[in-house]
Design a protein around this motif. Structure first.
Motif, mmCIF file in Angstrom:
data_model
loop_
_atom_site.group_PDB
_atom_site.id
_atom_site.type_symbol
_atom_site.label_atom_id
_atom_site.label_comp_id
_atom_site.label_asym_id
_atom_site.label_seq_id
_atom_site.Cartn_x
_atom_site.Cartn_y
_atom_site.Cartn_z
ATOM 1 N N GLN A 30 0.902 -1.226 0.000
ATOM 2 C CA GLN A 30 -0.331 0.219 -0.200
ATOM 3 C C GLN A 30 1.239 1.143 -0.284
ATOM 4 O OE1 GLN A 30 -2.261 -1.095 3.650
ATOM 5 N NE2 GLN A 30 -4.107 -1.055 1.968
ATOM 6 N N TRP A 31 0.874 2.248 -0.815
ATOM 7 C CA TRP A 31 0.712 1.805 -2.160
ATOM 8 C C TRP A 31 1.587 1.697 -3.585
ATOM 9 C CZ3 TRP A 31 -2.595 4.289 1.687
ATOM 10 C CH2 TRP A 31 -3.290 3.298 1.843
ATOM 11 N N TRP A 32 2.454 1.267 -3.483
ATOM 12 C CA TRP A 32 3.292 1.648 -4.410
ATOM 13 C C TRP A 32 4.104 -0.116 -4.369
ATOM 14 C CZ3 TRP A 32 8.392 -0.380 -2.924
ATOM 15 C CH2 TRP A 32 8.671 -1.273 -0.984
ATOM 16 N N TRP A 33 4.623 -0.366 -5.997
ATOM 17 C CA TRP A 33 5.608 -1.382 -6.354
ATOM 18 C C TRP A 33 6.458 -1.478 -5.941
ATOM 19 C CZ3 TRP A 33 1.977 -5.038 -7.984
ATOM 20 C CH2 TRP A 33 0.345 -4.983 -7.863
ATOM 21 N N GLU A 34 7.183 -3.074 -5.443
ATOM 22 C CA GLU A 34 8.939 -3.268 -5.580
ATOM 23 C C GLU A 34 9.272 -4.409 -6.200
ATOM 24 O OE1 GLU A 34 9.353 -4.872 -0.983
ATOM 25 O OE2 GLU A 34 11.321 -5.323 -1.778
ATOM 26 N N ALA A 62 -5.050 -3.409 -10.543
ATOM 27 C CA ALA A 62 -6.391 -2.831 -11.049
ATOM 28 C C ALA A 62 -7.149 -4.077 -9.559
ATOM 29 C CB ALA A 62 -6.545 -3.429 -12.062
ATOM 30 N N GLU A 63 -7.198 -3.821 -8.627
ATOM 31 C CA GLU A 63 -7.456 -4.086 -7.896
ATOM 32 C C GLU A 63 -8.250 -3.506 -6.422
ATOM 33 O OE1 GLU A 63 -8.386 -7.958 -7.792
ATOM 34 O OE2 GLU A 63 -10.396 -7.086 -5.341
ATOM 35 N N PHE A 64 -9.408 -3.291 -5.836
ATOM 36 C CA PHE A 64 -9.553 -2.129 -5.212
ATOM 37 C C PHE A 64 -8.660 -2.008 -3.406
ATOM 38 C CE2 PHE A 64 -11.431 0.062 -1.469
ATOM 39 C CZ PHE A 64 -11.286 1.766 -1.497
ATOM 40 N N CYS A 65 -7.497 -1.582 -3.120
ATOM 41 C CA CYS A 65 -6.684 -2.326 -1.603
ATOM 42 C C CYS A 65 -6.743 -0.435 -0.579
ATOM 43 C CB CYS A 65 -5.246 -2.186 -2.642
ATOM 44 S SG CYS A 65 -4.593 -0.847 -3.700
ATOM 45 N N GLY A 66 -7.828 0.074 -0.334
ATOM 46 C CA GLY A 66 -7.124 1.047 0.379
ATOM 47 C C GLY A 66 -7.650 2.538 -0.538
ATOM 48 N N ALA A 124 2.746 -6.911 0.442
ATOM 49 C CA ALA A 124 3.366 -7.165 2.249
ATOM 50 C C ALA A 124 1.922 -7.250 2.964
ATOM 51 C CB ALA A 124 4.497 -6.196 2.069
ATOM 52 N N ASP A 125 0.886 -7.227 2.386
ATOM 53 C CA ASP A 125 -0.434 -6.400 3.028
ATOM 54 C C ASP A 125 -1.709 -7.029 2.086
ATOM 55 O OD1 ASP A 125 -0.518 -4.186 0.725
ATOM 56 O OD2 ASP A 125 1.002 -3.509 2.182
ATOM 57 N N VAL A 126 -2.456 -6.276 1.761
ATOM 58 C CA VAL A 126 -3.958 -6.981 1.057
ATOM 59 C C VAL A 126 -3.650 -6.846 -0.341
ATOM 60 C CG1 VAL A 126 -4.916 -5.400 2.586
ATOM 61 C CG2 VAL A 126 -4.156 -4.004 0.297
ATOM 62 N N VAL A 127 -4.614 -7.600 -0.744
ATOM 63 C CA VAL A 127 -5.063 -7.869 -1.578
ATOM 64 C C VAL A 127 -4.643 -7.277 -3.182
ATOM 65 C CG1 VAL A 127 -6.160 -9.489 -3.513
ATOM 66 C CG2 VAL A 127 -5.683 -9.656 -1.654
ATOM 67 N N HIS A 128 -3.342 -7.040 -4.420
ATOM 68 C CA HIS A 128 -3.398 -5.932 -5.225
ATOM 69 C C HIS A 128 -3.526 -6.207 -6.859
ATOM 70 C CE1 HIS A 128 -1.991 -2.841 -2.312
ATOM 71 N NE2 HIS A 128 -1.536 -4.171 -1.561
ATOM 72 N N SER A 129 -3.391 -6.083 -7.555
ATOM 73 C CA SER A 129 -3.619 -6.949 -9.048
ATOM 74 C C SER A 129 -2.742 -5.945 -9.599
ATOM 75 C CB SER A 129 -4.476 -6.367 -9.611
ATOM 76 O OG SER A 129 -5.032 -7.435 -10.991
ATOM 77 N N PHE A 130 -1.424 -6.679 -10.694
ATOM 78 C CA PHE A 130 -0.271 -6.051 -11.468
ATOM 79 C C PHE A 130 -1.091 -5.803 -12.720
ATOM 80 C CE2 PHE A 130 3.506 -7.184 -13.292
ATOM 81 C CZ PHE A 130 4.737 -5.354 -12.963
#
Ligand code: CUA
Length: 388
Positions: free
Chosen positions: A138-142, A211-215, A171-177
């Motif tokens: 939340q809310w960046w990409w490694e 592409a997945e609501f994450c906060g 590292a936390d909630v569900v995201h979508s790449f």
């Protein structure tokens, strides 16, 4: 006669609406909407686009035939006053068989390439594959390149013509790449690895998006895909491998093999000596280079980076980067196109605004306002800008 007048009126209306439709459609040019899956530039993207095109052609054919028959029937068999009751039909086996079999065949024509595409895009890629680990935060990409021991954030560099395989988690909630020009969306989960692969066909910089609501800042969880020629990509990796811990602190890792061109990069970084720019870049670099004169703003920025607590959340080393950091890795932040995970162009002005008040730019971002003054921000910008 009435029929003809009405038909003419209808045609006039259509003639009025059509140019409007064309205008609206032309506004949807790919230049205005670069985040499009309709102009694929990878093998994976092409598979999805082919299925989409196939489906659309069938749908268009069905639409034209059905609507054409409907419109024809409306005008041809229009009832008039005093017409007798039309002939009543209760079932026609032949017609019912025909209009069941034809859609079934059409669905099969769509289903076969779709299922094939699902299997193709989920297969494990073979051959010369570059592995990149993706961690959603939340809310960046490694982004980690385990084979060359390099870590970066929010801008993933990939070579054109080589399959890259993303091994993804969060590292936390569900995201979508989702890198729309290259591939479809793939969710990332905690404690579970999902994968996505593609082979880029065209160099350039392209947008990607969670592409997945994450906060609250889901919308500002973007990233950039920087597709480079293999030579440029290798040079970038070699350069990143120079961004390790400071020479006095640690020696370059033994498994770091591609440092050949690093020396040249360091020299190039030292030569221009622009005010407030490069001097720090050499500071973090290999031990071969003589120490460069330190810019006062850089030195002040470095002190502030420690004193203000930035160092607690952000790593400045690309090599042997610590895992589990809360904030994005900043080893090459000075060279990135965007800050705030694809949210703002990486200008000195935006970087300064961000450092002073991240909450104003990206409300809810986990980076708190640290009470940085404009002067302090200037020094921090000089320090960060030097990290290329
Ligand atoms: Cu991460 Cu939406």
């Amino acid at each position: 006669m009435h029929l003809r007048i009405r038909a003419v009126r209808l045609l006039r209306r259509v003639a009025f609406v059509l140019p409007l439709l064309v205008l609206v459609a032309s506004a949807c040019s790919p230049e205005h909407y670069p985040q499009t899956a309709l102009r694929p530039i990878s093998d994976y993207g092409r598979i999805g686009d082919d299925i989409q095109t196939t489906t659309f052609k069938w749908a268009l054919g069905v639409f034209v035939l059905v609507e054409g028959a409907l419109v024809y029937a409306i005008f041809r068999f229009r009832g008039k006053p005093n017409d007798p009751e039309p002939q009543q039909i209760h079932g026609n086996t032949t017609i019912e068989i025909i209009w069941t079999v034809i859609p079934a065949l059409i669905l099969a024509a769509i289903a076969v390439p779709t299922v094939r595409g699902i299997f193709e895009t989920n297969a494990t890629p073979k051959g010369d594959v570059l592995k990149i680990e993706v961690v959603g935060h939340q809310w960046w990409w490694e982004f980690r390149y385990p084979d060359v021991n390099v870590t970066t954030a929010n801008e993933v560099h990939i070579p054109v013509g080589q399959t890259v395989s993303f091994h993804m988690s969060t590292a936390d909630v569900v995201h979508s790449f989702w890198p729309p020009r290259f591939a479809g969306k793939r969710d990332v989960f905690p404690n579970r690895e999902t994968r996505l692969w593609f082979k880029a066909e065209q160099a350039g910089e392209y947008p990607g998006q969670c592409a997945e609501f994450c906060g609250i800042e889901h919308g500002r969880m973007a990233f950039r895909v920087k597709a480079q020629t293999p030579e440029e990509f290798q040079a970038w990796i070699a350069h990143m491998q120079t961004l390790g811990a400071k020479p006095q602190a640690a020696a370059p890792p033994a498994d770091s093999v591609q440092t050949v061109s690093a020396g040249a990069k360091v020299q190039a970084a030292q030569e221009p000596a622009k005010p407030g720019a490069k001097p720090g870049a050499a500071k973090d670099s290999g031990s071969a280079a003589p120490p460069a004169p330190v810019d006062p703003a850089y030195a002040a920025g470095e002190k502030l980076f420690m004193a203000k607590g930035c160092v607690g959340c952000h790593s400045l080393t690309a090599v042997n980067a610590p895992k589990g950091m809360i904030g994005p890795n900043l080893a090459n932040v000075g060279a990135r196109s965007y800050i705030g995970a694809g949210s703002f162009q990486n200008t000195d002005e935006n970087l300064s605004r961000w450092i002073q008040n991240p909450q104003a730019l990206k409300k809810g971002v986990l980076m708190p306002n640290l009470g940085v003054t404009p002067d302090e921000a200037k020094s921090l910008v000089a320090f960060l800008r030097a990290h290329q």
